[in-house]
Motif scaffolding. Structure first.
Motif, PDB file in Angstrom:
ATOM      1  N   PHE A 136      -9.090  -2.595 -27.505  1.00 24.66           N
ATOM      2  CA  PHE A 136      -8.982  -2.860 -26.063  1.00 24.66           C
ATOM      3  C   PHE A 136      -7.995  -1.898 -25.380  1.00 24.66           C
ATOM      4  O   PHE A 136      -7.448  -2.222 -24.320  1.00 24.66           O
ATOM      5  N   LYS A 137      -7.806  -0.722 -25.951  1.00 16.78           N
ATOM      6  CA  LYS A 137      -6.851   0.239 -25.413  1.00 16.78           C
ATOM      7  C   LYS A 137      -7.197   0.625 -23.975  1.00 16.78           C
ATOM      8  O   LYS A 137      -6.321   0.667 -23.094  1.00 16.78           O
ATOM      9  N   HIS A 138      -8.461   0.898 -23.704  1.00 15.36           N
ATOM     10  CA  HIS A 138      -8.865   1.342 -22.369  1.00 15.36           C
ATOM     11  C   HIS A 138      -8.757   0.218 -21.345  1.00 15.36           C
ATOM     12  O   HIS A 138      -8.459   0.471 -20.170  1.00 15.36           O
ATOM     13  N   PHE A 139      -8.964  -1.010 -21.780  1.00  9.32           N
ATOM     14  CA  PHE A 139      -8.794  -2.137 -20.869  1.00  9.32           C
ATOM     15  C   PHE A 139      -7.312  -2.339 -20.538  1.00  9.32           C
ATOM     16  O   PHE A 139      -6.970  -2.702 -19.396  1.00  9.32           O
ATOM     17  N   GLN A 140      -6.445  -2.104 -21.495  1.00  8.66           N
ATOM     18  CA  GLN A 140      -5.009  -2.193 -21.233  1.00  8.66           C
ATOM     19  C   GLN A 140      -4.581  -1.121 -20.240  1.00  8.66           C
ATOM     20  O   GLN A 140      -3.782  -1.386 -19.325  1.00  8.66           O
ATOM     21  N   GLU A 141      -5.101   0.089 -20.393  1.00  2.00           N
ATOM     22  CA  GLU A 141      -4.802   1.146 -19.430  1.00  2.00           C
ATOM     23  C   GLU A 141      -5.332   0.787 -18.046  1.00  2.00           C
ATOM     24  O   GLU A 141      -4.687   1.067 -17.028  1.00  2.00           O
ATOM     25  N   LEU A 142      -6.504   0.175 -18.034  1.00  2.00           N
ATOM     26  CA  LEU A 142      -7.121  -0.189 -16.757  1.00  2.00           C
ATOM     27  C   LEU A 142      -6.282  -1.204 -16.000  1.00  2.00           C
ATOM     28  O   LEU A 142      -6.016  -1.045 -14.800  1.00  2.00           O
ATOM     29  N   PHE A 143      -5.803  -2.232 -16.697  1.00  2.00           N
ATOM     30  CA  PHE A 143      -5.068  -3.305 -16.037  1.00  2.00           C
ATOM     31  C   PHE A 143      -3.605  -2.950 -15.760  1.00  2.00           C
ATOM     32  O   PHE A 143      -2.890  -3.762 -15.153  1.00  2.00           O
ATOM     33  N   THR A 144      -3.172  -1.787 -16.192  1.00  2.00           N
ATOM     34  CA  THR A 144      -1.808  -1.340 -15.899  1.00  2.00           C
ATOM     35  C   THR A 144      -1.798  -0.167 -14.915  1.00  2.00           C
ATOM     36  O   THR A 144      -0.728   0.377 -14.632  1.00  2.00           O
ATOM     37  N   ASP A 145      -2.950   0.188 -14.397  1.00  2.00           N
ATOM     38  CA  ASP A 145      -3.056   1.299 -13.457  1.00  2.00           C
ATOM     39  C   ASP A 145      -3.036   0.752 -12.030  1.00  2.00           C
ATOM     40  O   ASP A 145      -3.872  -0.077 -11.660  1.00  2.00           O
ATOM     41  N   ASP A 146      -2.096   1.222 -11.217  1.00  2.00           N
ATOM     42  CA  ASP A 146      -1.997   0.751  -9.828  1.00  2.00           C
ATOM     43  C   ASP A 146      -3.219   1.144  -9.013  1.00  2.00           C
ATOM     44  O   ASP A 146      -3.603   0.432  -8.077  1.00  2.00           O
ATOM     45  N   ARG A 147      -3.828   2.280  -9.331  1.00  2.00           N
ATOM     46  CA  ARG A 147      -5.009   2.716  -8.588  1.00  2.00           C
ATOM     47  C   ARG A 147      -6.180   1.769  -8.804  1.00  2.00           C
ATOM     48  O   ARG A 147      -7.032   1.606  -7.915  1.00  2.00           O
ATOM     49  N   PHE A 148      -6.237   1.131  -9.965  1.00  2.00           N
ATOM     50  CA  PHE A 148      -7.301   0.156 -10.225  1.00  2.00           C
ATOM     51  C   PHE A 148      -7.175  -1.031  -9.276  1.00  2.00           C
ATOM     52  O   PHE A 148      -8.178  -1.492  -8.704  1.00  2.00           O
ATOM     53  N   TYR A 149      -5.984  -1.548  -9.076  1.00  2.00           N
ATOM     54  CA  TYR A 149      -5.801  -2.696  -8.190  1.00  2.00           C
ATOM     55  C   TYR A 149      -6.033  -2.310  -6.728  1.00  2.00           C
ATOM     56  O   TYR A 149      -6.502  -3.126  -5.934  1.00  2.00           O
ATOM     57  N   LEU A 150      -5.731  -1.055  -6.382  1.00  2.00           N
ATOM     58  CA  LEU A 150      -6.032  -0.586  -5.042  1.00  2.00           C
ATOM     59  C   LEU A 150      -7.546  -0.537  -4.821  1.00  2.00           C
ATOM     60  O   LEU A 150      -8.048  -0.977  -3.777  1.00  2.00           O
ATOM     61  N   ALA A 151      -8.267  -0.021  -5.822  1.00  2.00           N
ATOM     62  CA  ALA A 151      -9.720   0.029  -5.728  1.00  2.00           C
ATOM     63  C   ALA A 151     -10.321  -1.375  -5.724  1.00  2.00           C
ATOM     64  O   ALA A 151     -11.301  -1.650  -5.012  1.00  2.00           O
ATOM     65  N   LEU A 152      -9.732  -2.282  -6.502  1.00  2.00           N
ATOM     66  CA  LEU A 152     -10.212  -3.662  -6.531  1.00  2.00           C
ATOM     67  C   LEU A 152     -10.000  -4.341  -5.186  1.00  2.00           C
ATOM     68  O   LEU A 152     -10.869  -5.076  -4.706  1.00  2.00           O
TER      69      LEU A 152
END
Length: 331
Positions: A85-101
């Motif tokens: 789940f390495k890529h999912f951990q990177e995803l949920f720790t990226d501020d740009r992901f929450y901005l896009a969400l």
């Protein structure tokens, strides 16, 4: 004393068990293979669509394994490095992901509310038109934008909102609402409203077709009875038309909620620019820019899995709520 059944047969007569056995055989549910043999032509007609759905909707799910690998296109499947789940951990720790969400949810909810209510109202009003020629003309004009590509629509919207000869700015200045033209396309706080309005204009007429088809199935005697009771058109729309298409509204609403996060990226990509990137970045555009374009195929796949899982959860949740409240369901 012998008692007679309603059919006139004695309970003690030997014909009663035989009649019950025959009734049981008569109402026995046919087997699947027997039904398939009787309706073989219908099954053969549906077979190409089943194959198409399997090839393009279910077979690609095998690619989800990329999200759990450090995927390299040059390596085979068994030669890939598995990272869990390495890529999912990177995803949920990226501020740009929450901005896009945030942007995705905001534009999805706005599009769901406005883009769902307006077609229903428009269909009900269109149904009240008595002139068939004018009614067909309005309906045709309203759904023609559906066939126009987003490239053309984005060009029209950009030109309409332009500070140099844009119709919107010229109108606002001419009415003395503003003193000078406004750069709508450079203001991030306006971007969500521009995308929502553009989407409603493009798809409103096409969505109306389904509701108009549902309205035609309402018994016309209900309207005649309502007119006899003195109900005006607005009362008829509220008490007859709207309840008559309630099932259609519920089904379409549930399906749209299921695609809440899957709003695409064409509108945002074509209407956005660097000045409004903070408001135009959506999940699919984020997956394209920070996943595929950077060669991070596993990361992009993780974003797609997140979209699909959340969509399925929303679909089942809303369907369950509607099933309890209105006893209607699509599953």
């Amino acid at each position: 004393m012998e008692t007679l059944t309603p059919g006139g047969t004695s309970k003690n007569s030997p014909g009663a068990p035989a009649a019950e056995a025959n009734a049981g055989k008569r109402f026995k549910k046919p087997s699947f293979w027997r039904t398939a043999l009787q309706q073989k032509y219908l099954y053969l007609m549906s077979l190409p669509f089943v194959i198409w759905a399997f090839v393009f909707s279910y077979l690609p799910l095998w690619g989800w394994t990329m999200a759990f690998q450090n995927f390299k296109p040059a390596k085979g499947f068994f030669a890939q490095e598995w990272v869990g789940f390495k890529h999912f951990q990177e995803l949920f720790t990226d501020d740009r992901f929450y901005l896009a969400l945030r942007n995705t949810l905001a534009m999805s909810v706005m599009g769901l509310v406005v883009g769902f209510i307006i077609p229903v109202i428009f269909a009900m009003l269109l149904n009240e038109l008595r002139g068939m020629l004018f009614k067909r003309f309005v309906q045709t004009v309203s759904y023609l934008p559906h066939f126009v590509s987003w490239v053309v629509v984005a060009g029209i919207v950009t030109k309409m909102l332009s500070t140099q000869g844009g119709a919107i700015n010229d109108l606002l200045v001419g009415l003395h609402i503003i003193n000078e033209p406004v750069q709508f396309m450079a203001k991030g706080e306006w971007f969500w409203y521009i995308v929502t309005a553009s989407d409603v204009w493009k798809e409103m007429g096409w969505s109306t077709i389904i509701y108009l088809a549902a309205i035609t199935g309402i018994d016309q005697e209900q309207y005649e009875a309502a007119r006899v009771d003195g109900a005006n058109r607005y009362r008829q729309m509220w008490h007859i038309t709207l309840p008559g298409i309630r099932t259609t509204i519920s089904v379409l609403f549930i399906m749209q909620v299921g695609h809440l996060l899957q709003i695409g990226f064409e509108k945002q990509f074509l209407l956005g620019n660097n000045l409004v990137q903070e408001y135009s970045q959506v999940l699919e555009l984020y997956a394209l820019q920070y996943g595929l374009q950077m060669g991070r195929f596993s990361y992009g796949t993780a974003i797609s899995i997140f979209n699909s899982v959340v969509s399925v959860i929303l679909l089942f949740t809303v369907n369950g709520i509607f099933k309890k409240v209105s006893k209607e369901s699509i599953m």
